[in-house]
Design an enzyme around this catalytic site. Structure first.
Site, PDB file in Angstrom:
ATOM      1  N   ASP A   1       0.836  -1.207   0.000  1.00 28.84           N
ATOM      2  CA  ASP A   1       0.000   0.000   0.000  1.00 28.84           C
ATOM      3  C   ASP A   1       0.868   1.253   0.000  1.00 28.84           C
ATOM      4  OD1 ASP A   1      -2.443   1.277  -0.060  1.00 28.84           O
ATOM      5  OD2 ASP A   1      -2.620   1.400   2.113  1.00 28.84           O
TER       6      ASP A   1
ATOM      7  N   ASN B   1     -10.780  -2.952  -5.507  1.00 28.78           N
ATOM      8  CA  ASN B   1      -9.983  -2.023  -6.322  1.00 28.78           C
ATOM      9  C   ASN B   1     -10.601  -1.760  -7.699  1.00 28.78           C
ATOM     10  OD1 ASN B   1      -6.842  -3.146  -4.871  1.00 28.78           O
ATOM     11  ND2 ASN B   1      -7.962  -1.270  -4.437  1.00 28.78           N
TER      12      ASN B   1
HETATM   13  C1  IPE Z   1      -5.470  -2.680  -0.040  1.00 33.58           C
HETATM   14  O1  IPE Z   1      -5.103  -1.413  -0.409  1.00 33.58           O
HETATM   15  C2  IPE Z   1      -5.614  -3.567  -1.249  1.00 33.58           C
HETATM   16  C3  IPE Z   1      -4.372  -3.958  -1.876  1.00 33.58           C
HETATM   17  C4  IPE Z   1      -3.193  -3.675  -1.417  1.00 33.58           C
HETATM   18  C5  IPE Z   1      -4.488  -4.741  -3.055  1.00 33.58           C
HETATM   19  P1  IPE Z   1      -6.203  -0.287  -0.642  1.00 33.58           P
HETATM   20  O2  IPE Z   1      -5.488   0.972  -0.878  1.00 33.58           O
HETATM   21  O3  IPE Z   1      -7.158  -0.731  -1.681  1.00 33.58           O
HETATM   22  O4  IPE Z   1      -6.962  -0.287   0.765  1.00 33.58           O
HETATM   23  P2  IPE Z   1      -7.907   0.790   1.434  1.00 33.58           P
HETATM   24  O5  IPE Z   1      -8.913   1.212   0.380  1.00 33.58           O
HETATM   25  O6  IPE Z   1      -7.052   1.926   1.858  1.00 33.58           O
HETATM   26  O7  IPE Z   1      -8.533   0.089   2.594  1.00 33.58           O
HETATM   27  C1  IPE Z   2      -1.395  -0.055  -3.428  1.00 37.22           C
HETATM   28  O1  IPE Z   2      -1.196   1.295  -3.488  1.00 37.22           O
HETATM   29  C2  IPE Z   2      -1.768  -0.662  -4.758  1.00 37.22           C
HETATM   30  C3  IPE Z   2      -3.136  -1.150  -4.800  1.00 37.22           C
HETATM   31  C4  IPE Z   2      -4.013  -1.092  -3.846  1.00 37.22           C
HETATM   32  C5  IPE Z   2      -3.577  -1.744  -6.035  1.00 37.22           C
HETATM   33  P1  IPE Z   2      -2.397   2.316  -3.570  1.00 37.22           P
HETATM   34  O2  IPE Z   2      -2.768   2.523  -4.997  1.00 37.22           O
HETATM   35  O3  IPE Z   2      -3.527   1.897  -2.693  1.00 37.22           O
HETATM   36  O4  IPE Z   2      -1.711   3.612  -3.008  1.00 37.22           O
HETATM   37  P2  IPE Z   2      -2.372   4.687  -2.050  1.00 37.22           P
HETATM   38  O5  IPE Z   2      -2.866   3.964  -0.840  1.00 37.22           O
HETATM   39  O6  IPE Z   2      -3.477   5.340  -2.810  1.00 37.22           O
HETATM   40  O7  IPE Z   2      -1.253   5.606  -1.736  1.00 37.22           O
HETATM   41 MG    MG Z   3      -4.059   2.321  -0.776  1.00 39.84          MG
END
Ligand code: IPE
Ligand code: IPE
Ligand code: MG
Length: 233
Positions: free
Chosen positions: A14, A62
């Site tokens: 994340d 996602n």
């Molecule tokens: C969690 O990250 C899902 C993955 C790493 C695939 P998100 O960025 O989607 O989670 P939330 O929305 O902050 O809970």
């Molecule tokens: C993790 O990074 C990747 C996925 C959840 C697919 P994010 O895209 O959630 O990055 P932030 O949380 O918006 O910074």
């Molecule tokens: Mg995220």
């Protein structure tokens, strides 16, 4: 360097987007950097002697992101699992595995994933599992529907576990979430029931080998009781 530690490490990657925004880059640049980091951490984990590494790359939620970002993420396996990368995984005896739904992803993505499983299937080292279009609730619902379809009259813990995507994986010992958030976001809810949780404020693209080692050292100082009482208490 091989270190004493958890058998199964799971990571909720994340912070790709916030990392990119902080550098004045596009969110997709963050995903690109994040994908490179998966390989770095996988090779490091394998060298540390970790047997199972599971990485949450795309959740069933996602799909709610913009079409452009979803398309980019859905095409990520094409970039992450090219022949060059597969060779590097093969050299390290890493076996690739996938958990999650396969019905919604683009056919080309599914083909690449299945191909990478086939090309690494005889490897005897660490199992690197990509949780890609994975969600714990979807996993449980599909397990229950499969159990019903098989007309199994009474379900026990083993039957349930054997119908999950993770049927060939041990329970999670250490669950790591970089990126500053302290939640599970629908990841391995059943399999992490006694996992030690480790949160880091580092964004995933900068979560390096040292950060992984710090998480493992922290894990090694935990007292896992599994509901019981340990000898020295
Ligand atoms: C969690 O990250 C899902 C993955 C790493 C695939 P998100 O960025 O989607 O989670 P939330 O929305 O902050 O809970
Ligand atoms: C993790 O990074 C990747 C996925 C959840 C697919 P994010 O895209 O959630 O990055 P932030 O949380 O918006 O910074
Ligand atoms: Mg995220």
């Amino acid at each position: 360097m091989s270190v004493k530690g958890p058998e199964h490490v799971a990571i909720i990657l994340d912070g790709n987007g916030r990392w990119a925004t902080a550098q004045g880059l596009a969110r997709t640049d963050g995903h690109e950097q994040g994908a490179k980091q998966i390989k770095t951490i996988a090779l490091a984990a394998s060298k540390m002697g970790i047997k199972y590494l599971t990485i949450y790359c795309f959740s069933t939620e996602n799909w709610n992101r913009s079409v452009g970002e979803v398309n980019y993420l859905m095409n990520m396996p094409q970039r992450l699992l090219q022949n060059k990368q597969i060779n590097d995984f093969n050299n390290e005896q890493i076996r690739i595995n996938h958990i999650g739904r396969t019905t919604k992803m683009p056919p080309k993505t599914l083909e690449i994933l299945q191909d990478s499983l086939a090309k690494t299937k005889d490897n005897k080292g660490m199992v690197l599992t990509f949780a890609f279009d994975y969600g714990a609730v979807e996993e449980m619902v599909s397990a229950i529907n499969n159990i019903i379809a098989e007309k199994i009259p009474v379900v026990d813990e083993t039957i349930l576990a054997n119908h999950l995507y993770t049927k060939d994986l041990p329970l999670v010992d250490l669950l790591i979430r970089p990126g500053g958030e302290k939640r599970l976001s629908n990841f391995l809810l059943f399999q992490s029931r006694y996992a030690e949780l480790y949160f880091s404020d580092k964004y995933w693209p900068e979560f390096d080998e040292k950060c992984l080692l710090a998480a493992i050292m922290d894990y090694n100082n935990r007292n896992r009781r599994f509901g019981g009482i340990t000898d020295n208490e």
